[in-house]
Motif scaffolding. Structure first.
Motif, PDB file in Angstrom:
ATOM      1  N   SER A 268     -39.292  61.301 -16.942  1.00 22.59           N
ATOM      2  CA  SER A 268     -40.628  61.528 -16.387  1.00 22.59           C
ATOM      3  C   SER A 268     -40.497  61.834 -14.896  1.00 22.59           C
ATOM      4  O   SER A 268     -39.531  61.410 -14.240  1.00 22.59           O
ATOM      5  N   PRO A 269     -41.483  62.558 -14.328  1.00 19.67           N
ATOM      6  CA  PRO A 269     -41.488  62.755 -12.879  1.00 19.67           C
ATOM      7  C   PRO A 269     -41.425  61.422 -12.136  1.00 19.67           C
ATOM      8  O   PRO A 269     -40.730  61.298 -11.122  1.00 19.67           O
ATOM      9  N   ALA A 270     -42.077  60.384 -12.657  1.00 17.76           N
ATOM     10  CA  ALA A 270     -42.079  59.082 -11.977  1.00 17.76           C
ATOM     11  C   ALA A 270     -40.658  58.507 -11.908  1.00 17.76           C
ATOM     12  O   ALA A 270     -40.263  57.918 -10.898  1.00 17.76           O
ATOM     13  N   ALA A 271     -39.896  58.690 -12.987  1.00 18.92           N
ATOM     14  CA  ALA A 271     -38.530  58.147 -13.003  1.00 18.92           C
ATOM     15  C   ALA A 271     -37.656  58.872 -11.984  1.00 18.92           C
ATOM     16  O   ALA A 271     -36.861  58.253 -11.264  1.00 18.92           O
ATOM     17  N   LEU A 272     -37.804  60.195 -11.913  1.00 19.88           N
ATOM     18  CA  LEU A 272     -36.993  60.962 -10.955  1.00 19.88           C
ATOM     19  C   LEU A 272     -37.401  60.614  -9.523  1.00 19.88           C
ATOM     20  O   LEU A 272     -36.547  60.457  -8.646  1.00 19.88           O
ATOM     21  N   ASP A 273     -38.705  60.479  -9.276  1.00 21.30           N
ATOM     22  CA  ASP A 273     -39.165  60.078  -7.937  1.00 21.30           C
ATOM     23  C   ASP A 273     -38.611  58.709  -7.568  1.00 21.30           C
ATOM     24  O   ASP A 273     -38.185  58.474  -6.429  1.00 21.30           O
ATOM     25  N   PHE A 274     -38.621  57.808  -8.557  1.00 19.69           N
ATOM     26  CA  PHE A 274     -38.120  56.445  -8.322  1.00 19.69           C
ATOM     27  C   PHE A 274     -36.646  56.494  -7.897  1.00 19.69           C
ATOM     28  O   PHE A 274     -36.242  55.865  -6.921  1.00 19.69           O
ATOM     29  N   VAL A 275     -35.849  57.266  -8.632  1.00 21.71           N
ATOM     30  CA  VAL A 275     -34.409  57.312  -8.330  1.00 21.71           C
ATOM     31  C   VAL A 275     -34.173  57.954  -6.963  1.00 21.71           C
ATOM     32  O   VAL A 275     -33.327  57.481  -6.174  1.00 21.71           O
ATOM     33  N   GLU A 276     -34.937  58.999  -6.639  1.00 18.68           N
ATOM     34  CA  GLU A 276     -34.763  59.644  -5.330  1.00 18.68           C
ATOM     35  C   GLU A 276     -35.129  58.676  -4.205  1.00 18.68           C
ATOM     36  O   GLU A 276     -34.437  58.598  -3.188  1.00 18.68           O
ATOM     37  N   ALA A 277     -36.221  57.939  -4.387  1.00 16.82           N
ATOM     38  CA  ALA A 277     -36.644  56.982  -3.360  1.00 16.82           C
ATOM     39  C   ALA A 277     -35.600  55.870  -3.214  1.00 16.82           C
ATOM     40  O   ALA A 277     -35.283  55.430  -2.104  1.00 16.82           O
ATOM     41  N   LEU A 278     -35.045  55.444  -4.364  1.00 17.64           N
ATOM     42  CA  LEU A 278     -34.012  54.400  -4.325  1.00 17.64           C
ATOM     43  C   LEU A 278     -32.775  54.905  -3.576  1.00 17.64           C
ATOM     44  O   LEU A 278     -32.151  54.169  -2.821  1.00 17.64           O
ATOM     45  N   ARG A 279     -32.436  56.160  -3.783  1.00 13.43           N
ATOM     46  CA  ARG A 279     -31.277  56.728  -3.069  1.00 13.43           C
ATOM     47  C   ARG A 279     -31.518  56.681  -1.559  1.00 13.43           C
ATOM     48  O   ARG A 279     -30.610  56.391  -0.795  1.00 13.43           O
ATOM     49  N   ARG A 280     -32.742  56.983  -1.163  1.00 18.02           N
ATOM     50  CA  ARG A 280     -33.050  56.956   0.286  1.00 18.02           C
ATOM     51  C   ARG A 280     -32.977  55.522   0.811  1.00 18.02           C
ATOM     52  O   ARG A 280     -32.405  55.273   1.863  1.00 18.02           O
ATOM     53  N   GLU A 281     -33.535  54.583   0.054  1.00  9.96           N
ATOM     54  CA  GLU A 281     -33.628  53.195   0.544  1.00  9.96           C
ATOM     55  C   GLU A 281     -32.306  52.444   0.448  1.00  9.96           C
ATOM     56  O   GLU A 281     -32.098  51.484   1.173  1.00  9.96           O
ATOM     57  N   GLU A 286     -23.603  49.965  -3.106  1.00  7.53           N
ATOM     58  CA  GLU A 286     -22.925  50.570  -4.258  1.00  7.53           C
ATOM     59  C   GLU A 286     -23.759  50.381  -5.522  1.00  7.53           C
ATOM     60  O   GLU A 286     -23.937  49.239  -5.983  1.00  7.53           O
ATOM     61  N   TRP A 287     -24.277  51.468  -6.045  1.00  7.10           N
ATOM     62  CA  TRP A 287     -25.018  51.423  -7.313  1.00  7.10           C
ATOM     63  C   TRP A 287     -24.994  52.819  -7.924  1.00  7.10           C
ATOM     64  O   TRP A 287     -24.702  53.796  -7.243  1.00  7.10           O
ATOM     65  N   PHE A 288     -25.276  52.872  -9.207  1.00  6.25           N
ATOM     66  CA  PHE A 288     -25.470  54.181  -9.844  1.00  6.25           C
ATOM     67  C   PHE A 288     -26.507  54.043 -10.942  1.00  6.25           C
ATOM     68  O   PHE A 288     -26.879  52.927 -11.329  1.00  6.25           O
ATOM     69  N   LEU A 299     -29.820  50.856 -13.920  1.00  6.47           N
ATOM     70  CA  LEU A 299     -29.068  50.796 -12.659  1.00  6.47           C
ATOM     71  C   LEU A 299     -27.876  49.867 -12.832  1.00  6.47           C
ATOM     72  O   LEU A 299     -27.987  48.806 -13.443  1.00  6.47           O
ATOM     73  N   PHE A 300     -26.755  50.255 -12.261  1.00  2.00           N
ATOM     74  CA  PHE A 300     -25.559  49.407 -12.288  1.00  2.00           C
ATOM     75  C   PHE A 300     -25.129  49.119 -10.859  1.00  2.00           C
ATOM     76  O   PHE A 300     -25.170  49.995  -9.993  1.00  2.00           O
ATOM     77  N   THR A 301     -24.723  47.859 -10.634  1.00  2.55           N
ATOM     78  CA  THR A 301     -24.171  47.464  -9.346  1.00  2.55           C
ATOM     79  C   THR A 301     -22.994  46.535  -9.610  1.00  2.55           C
ATOM     80  O   THR A 301     -22.902  45.941 -10.682  1.00  2.55           O
ATOM     81  N   ARG A 302     -22.105  46.404  -8.631  1.00  4.27           N
ATOM     82  CA  ARG A 302     -21.034  45.414  -8.814  1.00  4.27           C
ATOM     83  C   ARG A 302     -21.155  44.298  -7.768  1.00  4.27           C
ATOM     84  O   ARG A 302     -20.217  43.526  -7.587  1.00  4.27           O
ATOM     85  N   ASP A 306     -25.766  40.647  -3.650  1.00  5.07           N
ATOM     86  CA  ASP A 306     -26.456  41.461  -2.646  1.00  5.07           C
ATOM     87  C   ASP A 306     -27.823  41.834  -3.236  1.00  5.07           C
ATOM     88  O   ASP A 306     -27.906  42.634  -4.167  1.00  5.07           O
ATOM     89  N   LEU A 307     -28.869  41.248  -2.710  1.00  7.98           N
ATOM     90  CA  LEU A 307     -30.189  41.393  -3.338  1.00  7.98           C
ATOM     91  C   LEU A 307     -30.935  42.646  -2.887  1.00  7.98           C
ATOM     92  O   LEU A 307     -32.068  42.885  -3.316  1.00  7.98           O
ATOM     93  N   ARG A 308     -30.297  43.460  -2.030  1.00  6.46           N
ATOM     94  CA  ARG A 308     -31.044  44.596  -1.476  1.00  6.46           C
ATOM     95  C   ARG A 308     -31.468  45.593  -2.561  1.00  6.46           C
ATOM     96  O   ARG A 308     -32.571  46.138  -2.507  1.00  6.46           O
ATOM     97  N   LEU A 309     -30.613  45.824  -3.567  1.00  7.36           N
ATOM     98  CA  LEU A 309     -30.986  46.774  -4.625  1.00  7.36           C
ATOM     99  C   LEU A 309     -32.203  46.231  -5.407  1.00  7.36           C
ATOM    100  O   LEU A 309     -33.189  46.950  -5.610  1.00  7.36           O
ATOM    101  N   ALA A 310     -32.125  44.961  -5.811  1.00  2.00           N
ATOM    102  CA  ALA A 310     -33.232  44.361  -6.582  1.00  2.00           C
ATOM    103  C   ALA A 310     -34.515  44.353  -5.760  1.00  2.00           C
ATOM    104  O   ALA A 310     -35.611  44.600  -6.280  1.00  2.00           O
TER     105      ALA A 310
END
Ligand code: PMV
Length: 344
Positions: A268-281, A286-288, A299-302, A306-310
């Motif tokens: 969905s457009p919302a999902a792509l917007d979400f991922v783009e915004a997450l990339r900026r923030e 380290e996540w993918f 989303l995957f992190t190792r 580190d709570l910043r992604l959540a």
């Protein structure tokens, strides 16, 4: 499970139970070389999750029937279960019809391979009920008949599904190449932006893509190249390489779907917007991201501490449910209590 191939082991129990986890593919299964046997066109790589596990309880019945969280499935939903059951029954000394109770907390359409967990647990419980003792490869191949991705919810941890070459599918099964505690820091955050049913079912989507996309042969080649690379990256706990392979795979699969006729659009457009915004923030973290046949970012992190992604996820999608999981074990038999009073 024993380490021998399928064999009969005396009188079958009156009831049998098993549980299995969902699994997530990092190198995707999208396309079949045989639609009836769920034989994949290419190799794939996945990991089992540590929950939520799906439980299946089987007992002999008057006719095959499946109750899903208490509701009887209509007859048109039964053929995948019957395919699996008939395969095992053909080897059983006492091939009885079964009544199945499926208990699952995997949200429908969460992109968490809910049917994979059901069919893996179903296969293990059915083999037990029929008095068979399949090895893991044989059980994985049986689960595959119910749902292709179920082959990957049988073994432990990190798994490789080899496509195989035999027309009968006997060499198309999933095996573990690293146990679930191989990479304990790996975390999945599944962001449930959408909870409705899939726009196009995965079987229909795969068949349509294979039949109509001009890119399908290149996709199959890409999967067969990426699967060993993903396995090596996991074995080396090389997060950066795995991130590159897994994102390439997810977007190749969705790009491929757009080239089917008619095109299939899962994202969905919302999902792509979400991922783009997450990339900026989340630059510098380290996540993918991966996607299944749906629009929910996986989303995957190792770095689970580190709570910043959540926190960024919560800020960008405050109303979305976020499921967290780590690598987990595969299918297992469960203890069965005495039958309820009044049951057959
Ligand atoms: O659930 P199945 O067996 O129809 O396959 C689904 C496949 C995807 O989840 C969309 C991708 C994958 O490899 O898990």
């Amino acid at each position: 499970m024993s380490s021998t191939s399928t064999s009969s082991s005396g009188p079958a129990p009156r009831r049998a139970a098993a549980s299995a986890p969902p699994n997530i593919a990092l190198v995707k299964y999208w396309g079949k070389r045989d639609d009836q046997r769920n034989l994949p066109a290419a190799d794939s790589v996945a990991l089992c999750l540590d929950g939520p596990r799906t439980h299946v309880l089987l007992e002999p019945g008057a006719a095959d029937a499946v109750r899903w969280n208490g509701t009887l499935l209509p007859p048109e939903r039964l053929p995948p279960y019957r395919r699996l059951l008939d395969h095992l029954r053909s080897q059983a000394p006492d091939p009885v019809p079964v009544l199945a109770e499926v208990t699952t907390r995997v949200p429908v359409a969460a992109g968490l391979a809910g049917s994979a967990a059901v069919m893996a647990a179903f296969a293990a419980a059915a083999a037990e009920l029929f008095g068979l003792t399949p090895d893991q490869q044989t059980l994985s191949a049986a689960a595959r008949l119910g749902s292709g991705s179920a082959a990957r919810s049988v073994p432990d941890g990190f798994t490789y599904w080899q496509r195989g070459r035999h027309p009968d599918g006997s060499d198309s099964f999933t095996a573990s190449f690293a146990p679930h505690d191989h990479w304990p820091e790996l975390r999945l955050l599944a962001v449930l932006l959408e909870t409705g049913p899939k726009r196009v079912g995965s079987t229909e989507g795969m068949i349509r893509t294979a039949a109509t996309s001009p890119w399908f042969p290149a996709w199959v080649d890409a999967c067969n190249r990426d699967a060993p690379l993903a396995r090596d990256a996991i074995l080396a706990r090389d997060f950066a390489s795995l991130a590159e392979i897994a994102e390439r795979q997810a977007f190749l699969m969705h790009g491929l779907c757009l080239t089917a006729r008619p095109p299939i659009l899962y994202l969905s457009p919302a999902a792509l917007d979400f991922v783009e915004a997450l990339r900026r923030e989340c630059r510098g973290i380290e996540w993918f991201v991966s996607f299944d046949a749906g629009s929910n970012p996986l989303l995957f992190t190792r770095n689970p501490d580190d709570l910043r992604l959540a926190e960024a996820v919560a800020g960008l999608a405050p109303t979305a449910t976020v499921l967290t999981a780590r690598p987990g074990p595969g299918v297992r038999l469960e203890p069965v209590g005495p039958p309820d009073v009044g049951s057959p």
